[in-house]
Scaffold this motif. Structure first.
Motif, PDB file in Angstrom:
ATOM      1  N   ARG A  36     -11.788   8.178  -8.159  1.00 49.42           N
ATOM      2  CA  ARG A  36     -12.911   8.457  -9.054  1.00 49.42           C
ATOM      3  C   ARG A  36     -12.543   8.235 -10.521  1.00 49.42           C
ATOM      4  NH1 ARG A  36     -13.176  13.072  -5.824  1.00 49.42           N
ATOM      5  NH2 ARG A  36     -12.551  14.371  -7.582  1.00 49.42           N
ATOM      6  N   LEU A  37     -11.272   8.465 -10.864  1.00 54.58           N
ATOM      7  CA  LEU A  37     -10.848   8.387 -12.262  1.00 54.58           C
ATOM      8  C   LEU A  37     -10.381   7.002 -12.688  1.00 54.58           C
ATOM      9  CD1 LEU A  37      -8.842  11.725 -12.625  1.00 54.58           C
ATOM     10  CD2 LEU A  37     -11.157  11.231 -13.444  1.00 54.58           C
ATOM     11  N   THR A  38     -10.024   6.166 -11.723  1.00 58.79           N
ATOM     12  CA  THR A  38      -9.448   4.867 -12.059  1.00 58.79           C
ATOM     13  C   THR A  38     -10.261   3.738 -11.439  1.00 58.79           C
ATOM     14  OG1 THR A  38      -7.991   4.828 -10.124  1.00 58.79           O
ATOM     15  CG2 THR A  38      -7.128   5.879 -12.125  1.00 58.79           C
ATOM     16  N   ASP A  39     -10.026   2.539 -11.933  1.00 60.39           N
ATOM     17  CA  ASP A  39     -10.632   1.360 -11.318  1.00 60.39           C
ATOM     18  C   ASP A  39      -9.930   1.024 -10.014  1.00 60.39           C
ATOM     19  OD1 ASP A  39     -12.466   0.961 -13.450  1.00 60.39           O
ATOM     20  OD2 ASP A  39     -10.867   0.048 -14.631  1.00 60.39           O
ATOM     21  N   ARG A  40      -8.617   1.330  -9.981  1.00 57.87           N
ATOM     22  CA  ARG A  40      -7.810   1.023  -8.795  1.00 57.87           C
ATOM     23  C   ARG A  40      -6.444   1.675  -8.978  1.00 57.87           C
ATOM     24  NH1 ARG A  40      -5.654  -5.159  -7.746  1.00 57.87           N
ATOM     25  NH2 ARG A  40      -4.750  -4.856  -9.785  1.00 57.87           N
ATOM     26  N   ASN A  41      -5.819   2.036  -7.857  1.00 57.44           N
ATOM     27  CA  ASN A  41      -4.448   2.521  -7.895  1.00 57.44           C
ATOM     28  C   ASN A  41      -3.524   1.390  -7.452  1.00 57.44           C
ATOM     29  OD1 ASN A  41      -2.401   4.621  -8.182  1.00 57.44           O
ATOM     30  ND2 ASN A  41      -2.173   4.399  -5.978  1.00 57.44           N
ATOM     31  N   ILE A  42      -2.370   1.257  -8.117  1.00 56.58           N
ATOM     32  CA  ILE A  42      -1.422   0.191  -7.812  1.00 56.58           C
ATOM     33  C   ILE A  42      -0.076   0.822  -7.444  1.00 56.58           C
ATOM     34  CG2 ILE A  42      -0.429  -1.979  -8.601  1.00 56.58           C
ATOM     35  CD1 ILE A  42      -2.537  -1.979 -10.857  1.00 56.58           C
ATOM     36  N   PRO A  43       0.099   1.237  -6.174  1.00 50.11           N
ATOM     37  CA  PRO A  43       1.353   1.899  -5.793  1.00 50.11           C
ATOM     38  C   PRO A  43       2.575   0.996  -5.879  1.00 50.11           C
ATOM     39  CG  PRO A  43      -0.043   1.536  -3.868  1.00 50.11           C
ATOM     40  CD  PRO A  43      -0.846   1.145  -5.074  1.00 50.11           C
ATOM     41  N   ALA A  44       2.390  -0.301  -5.880  1.00 47.69           N
ATOM     42  CA  ALA A  44       3.536  -1.226  -5.913  1.00 47.69           C
ATOM     43  C   ALA A  44       4.330  -1.147  -7.217  1.00 47.69           C
ATOM     44  CB  ALA A  44       3.070  -2.657  -5.677  1.00 47.69           C
ATOM     45  N   VAL A  45       3.759  -0.578  -8.282  1.00 43.55           N
ATOM     46  CA  VAL A  45       4.508  -0.421  -9.528  1.00 43.55           C
ATOM     47  C   VAL A  45       4.862   1.042  -9.805  1.00 43.55           C
ATOM     48  CG1 VAL A  45       3.802  -2.573 -10.625  1.00 43.55           C
ATOM     49  CG2 VAL A  45       2.393  -0.513 -10.915  1.00 43.55           C
ATOM     50  N   ALA A  46       4.598   1.899  -8.828  1.00 41.63           N
ATOM     51  CA  ALA A  46       5.078   3.282  -8.899  1.00 41.63           C
ATOM     52  C   ALA A  46       6.558   3.263  -8.525  1.00 41.63           C
ATOM     53  CB  ALA A  46       4.281   4.151  -7.933  1.00 41.63           C
ATOM     54  N   PRO A  47       7.289   4.298  -8.870  1.00 43.93           N
ATOM     55  CA  PRO A  47       8.708   4.328  -8.484  1.00 43.93           C
ATOM     56  C   PRO A  47       8.850   4.237  -6.964  1.00 43.93           C
ATOM     57  CG  PRO A  47       8.220   6.079 -10.046  1.00 43.93           C
ATOM     58  CD  PRO A  47       6.912   5.479  -9.646  1.00 43.93           C
ATOM     59  N   PRO A  48       9.871   3.532  -6.487  1.00 46.42           N
ATOM     60  CA  PRO A  48      10.091   3.459  -5.036  1.00 46.42           C
ATOM     61  C   PRO A  48      10.439   4.849  -4.491  1.00 46.42           C
ATOM     62  CG  PRO A  48      11.936   2.491  -6.223  1.00 46.42           C
ATOM     63  CD  PRO A  48      10.889   2.810  -7.249  1.00 46.42           C
ATOM     64  N   ASP A  49      10.181   5.040  -3.197  1.00 41.80           N
ATOM     65  CA  ASP A  49      10.376   6.348  -2.563  1.00 41.80           C
ATOM     66  C   ASP A  49      11.752   6.950  -2.821  1.00 41.80           C
ATOM     67  OD1 ASP A  49       7.878   6.796  -1.426  1.00 41.80           O
ATOM     68  OD2 ASP A  49       8.378   5.659   0.376  1.00 41.80           O
ATOM     69  N   ASN A  50      12.815   6.163  -2.672  1.00 37.85           N
ATOM     70  CA  ASN A  50      14.158   6.728  -2.813  1.00 37.85           C
ATOM     71  C   ASN A  50      14.400   7.253  -4.226  1.00 37.85           C
ATOM     72  OD1 ASN A  50      14.328   4.161  -3.964  1.00 37.85           O
ATOM     73  ND2 ASN A  50      16.384   3.784  -3.188  1.00 37.85           N
ATOM     74  N   LEU A  51      13.908   6.568  -5.222  1.00 34.85           N
ATOM     75  CA  LEU A  51      14.065   7.004  -6.606  1.00 34.85           C
ATOM     76  C   LEU A  51      13.184   8.214  -6.888  1.00 34.85           C
ATOM     77  CD1 LEU A  51      15.237   6.695  -9.419  1.00 34.85           C
ATOM     78  CD2 LEU A  51      13.532   4.891  -9.859  1.00 34.85           C
ATOM     79  N   LEU A  52      11.958   8.160  -6.436  1.00 41.70           N
ATOM     80  CA  LEU A  52      11.035   9.268  -6.646  1.00 41.70           C
ATOM     81  C   LEU A  52      11.550  10.541  -5.975  1.00 41.70           C
ATOM     82  CD1 LEU A  52       8.297  10.059  -7.852  1.00 41.70           C
ATOM     83  CD2 LEU A  52       7.237   9.333  -5.715  1.00 41.70           C
ATOM     84  N   ASN A  53      12.041  10.432  -4.746  1.00 31.47           N
ATOM     85  CA  ASN A  53      12.560  11.597  -4.028  1.00 31.47           C
ATOM     86  C   ASN A  53      13.802  12.178  -4.703  1.00 31.47           C
ATOM     87  OD1 ASN A  53      10.496  11.372  -2.171  1.00 31.47           O
ATOM     88  ND2 ASN A  53      11.725  10.232  -0.702  1.00 31.47           N
ATOM     89  N   ALA A  54      14.698  11.321  -5.169  1.00 35.18           N
ATOM     90  CA  ALA A  54      15.896  11.791  -5.869  1.00 35.18           C
ATOM     91  C   ALA A  54      15.505  12.525  -7.151  1.00 35.18           C
ATOM     92  CB  ALA A  54      16.827  10.623  -6.179  1.00 35.18           C
ATOM     93  N   TYR A  55      14.592  11.941  -7.910  1.00 35.66           N
ATOM     94  CA  TYR A  55      14.127  12.554  -9.152  1.00 35.66           C
ATOM     95  C   TYR A  55      13.525  13.926  -8.882  1.00 35.66           C
ATOM     96  CZ  TYR A  55      11.315  13.235 -13.368  1.00 35.66           C
ATOM     97  OH  TYR A  55      10.757  13.753 -14.504  1.00 35.66           O
ATOM     98  N   LYS A  56      12.627  14.013  -7.916  1.00 33.10           N
ATOM     99  CA  LYS A  56      11.955  15.278  -7.613  1.00 33.10           C
ATOM    100  C   LYS A  56      12.943  16.346  -7.134  1.00 33.10           C
ATOM    101  CE  LYS A  56       7.775  14.509  -8.775  1.00 33.10           C
ATOM    102  NZ  LYS A  56       7.280  15.233  -9.955  1.00 33.10           N
TER     103      LYS A  56
END
Length: 173
Positions: A36-56
């Motif tokens: 609803r808030l965006t025109d589109r979500n682009i997960p391909a430029v979000a941090p990859p799972d391994n990096l995101l999980n380590a950060y969190k």
């Protein structure tokens, strides 16, 4: 033209894109309202799972330790910036950056994710990658990171002993 960054809580509450702007979510796991808030979500430029999980994991441990800036500790501890920039060099993300760069030549582009403070957020790095070869295109972060206070006082009484702590990660992860 401008590449603007913000977080979902600030979009439309503190800043509002204008007609003709492109608004993109850049999160790996969007919630329903993101559409609803965006025109589109682009997960391909979000941090990859391994990096995101380590950060969190490190951020949560820092919070339990009562550290004043868990995001900064996590950012540094997992070498977020160089790892994310290396990820952006891959073929898929590179193509998306090229597409976003073309859009930024003609209109303002918004990059939106969960993190309020752009200092510890991938969207700051993504915005810089988009404008790297563009003249007359600037990056503006909402809120301006220099206006966000960083608590330098450690609250010793707020520690939670129930999970891993920073010491658990220091041993060789």
């Amino acid at each position: 033209m401008t590449v603007r960054t913000t977080y979902f809580g600030g979009l439309n509450a503190h800043v509002e894109p204008t007609e003709g702007d492109d608004v993109f979510g850049v999160v790996r796991y969007p919630r329903e309202f993101v559409e609803r808030l965006t025109d589109r979500n682009i997960p391909a430029v979000a941090p990859p799972d391994n990096l995101l999980n380590a950060y969190k994991s490190v951020e949560e441990a820092a919070e339990r330790n009562g550290e004043p800036n868990p995001a900064a500790i996590a950012w540094d501890s997992v070498s977020f910036e160089p790892r994310y920039l290396a990820y952006l060099e891959r073929t898929g993300p590179r193509r998306i950056i090229d597409e976003l760069r073309e859009r930024a030549r003609d209109r303002d582009v918004w990059l939106v994710c969960w993190e309020k403070d752009a200092r510890w957020c991938h969207r700051r790095l993504l915005a810089n990658a988009i404008v790297a070869d563009l003249e007359d295109v600037e990056v503006v972060h909402h809120p301006d990171p220099s206006t966000i206070p960083i608590d330098d006082e450690r609250e010793a009484d707020e520690t939670d002993e129930s999970g891993p702590t920073l010491a658990d990660f220091a041993g060789g992860a």
